[in-house]
Every structure is written in C-alpha cells, then in structure tokens.
Motif scaffolding. Sequence first.
Motif, PDB file in Angstrom:
ATOM      1  N   UNK A 241       0.811  -1.202   0.000  1.00 10.92           N
ATOM      2  CA  UNK A 241       0.000   0.000   0.000  1.00 10.92           C
ATOM      3  C   UNK A 241       0.844   1.251   0.000  1.00 10.92           C
ATOM      4  N   UNK A 242       0.236   2.418   0.203  1.00 10.63           N
ATOM      5  CA  UNK A 242       0.949   3.694   0.117  1.00 10.63           C
ATOM      6  C   UNK A 242       2.157   3.767   1.052  1.00 10.63           C
ATOM      7  N   UNK A 243       3.283   4.182   0.500  1.00  4.91           N
ATOM      8  CA  UNK A 243       4.514   4.307   1.266  1.00  4.91           C
ATOM      9  C   UNK A 243       5.270   3.007   1.437  1.00  4.91           C
ATOM     10  N   UNK A 244       4.718   1.911   0.943  1.00  2.00           N
ATOM     11  CA  UNK A 244       5.383   0.614   1.096  1.00  2.00           C
ATOM     12  C   UNK A 244       6.266   0.348  -0.123  1.00  2.00           C
ATOM     13  N   UNK A 245       7.393  -0.321   0.147  1.00  4.35           N
ATOM     14  CA  UNK A 245       8.396  -0.582  -0.883  1.00  4.35           C
ATOM     15  C   UNK A 245       8.528  -2.085  -1.092  1.00  4.35           C
TER      16      UNK A 245
END
Length: 236
Positions: A87-91
């Motif tokens: 999800x958002x901000x995940x790498x």
Amino acid sequence: MIVERPSDARGHARHGGWLDSRHTFSFGQYYDPQWMGFGPLRVINEDRVAGGGGFAPHGHANMEIVSLVLDGALAHRDSTGGGGTIGPGELQLMSAGRGVQHSEYNASATEPVHFLQIWIQPDRVNTAPGYAQRAPREDDAAGGWATLLSPDGADGSLAIRQDARLLQVCLQPGMQASTRLDPARRYWLQLARGGITTPRALAAGDALGFIDEGGALDLTAGPDGAWLLLFDLPRD
C-alpha cells in the motif's frame, strides 16, 4: 553538473485503457538515446493502473526491480513464492537474479493504483532471485531522511545488489531538509509528490541529476509539501 529532467519531457505510454505510464528513461516503445539511464539506474516509470488492470506474468533477469506505491494497493506474485499486497509508502524489492517470472496487478477491482517502478542494474549477475518488502514507518513522515535501499540493509532498509542507496524524505509545507553530496558519487533526485522551491523549483515528476557535484544539498518544500527520493549511485 546538474541535469534537469522535467516531468512533461518524459516518455508517455497508454495501454489498453488500463495503464497510463510516464518514462523517465528509455523503456518499451519509448526510446531516446540521451535518456538511457543514469549510471546503474535504468528505469523510473510512474504508472497509474486502473481497477482490475495489471501486468500479466512475464520474465526478467539480472535486474533489481523496485516498486513504491504512492496511492492505492499493488498485488505482486512471482515464481520464487514471493508475493503480497503493498500500500501507500510501502516498498517492494524483487531481485530477478538468474531469472524470475512475476505479475503485478491492481489489488482493487475499482480503484486505481499509482506507483513508481524502478530498475537498478546489479553489480553481480546470475544470482538467486530474492523478494522483500518494507512497510512504511511512523518516522518516515517526520521530515528526516529514511534509507529505503542499501547494499547492506542498514537502518532497516532492504538490501540491494549494487553499491547504491535510495533515501526518501517527506516534508510538510515550507519544511527544509539537507544532505551532503560526495563528488565521487552521482545522485538522482526524484520528486514523487508535491513541490520544492530550492535548490530549484520542481513539481511532482520532475527530477535533477548531480554529477561531479559536492557540498550541501538544501531542499525546501513548497506549499503542498514534498515527497522526495534521492538515489545515491556509483560515479561510473
């Protein structure tokens, strides 16, 4: 030397009504001999995938493939057994090594996903494939530099098979951040979101490359804040 790469000068591709992609460097049907990469940094694609869309299983070898989600959720599966939803901000880091099959799909049937896909050429070939994820952390948005990728997995980063680091900083409006550049290295500054007013005015999608530049790099966020990525790369 400072190299400018404005967002609106990037390559642009649309596919099947489900993919809208901007290419910082030559990729697929977009070819520009002046933009083949920046050192081992070979690809930065800004992809928007419609609900239910995605990339069917396909193969890669000898490339470090990184996905960073800006909005929405991305579902990954690969032939090593690696996979998950980010999800958002995940790498996400997939080391293709000697070869891997993988797919990337929008995890939602209705909502779009917006993410960056980044390819970095490794410093060794035909290694075993690998997969890892880095979840966002509370201090990622605190205005300090966070290390996302490094050769040794320092500071909770993901270990990449190259003498390279990827750092990020998330700034509130008007907030400042600084780092020092080593002239023996090269750097690529990519603006993922928002805008900055110094060292130059940049908007989302814009980038600067630094070659033979040393000293302080001082950054000031614009009125919408800024989400910045800094690639620290070998000089040659």
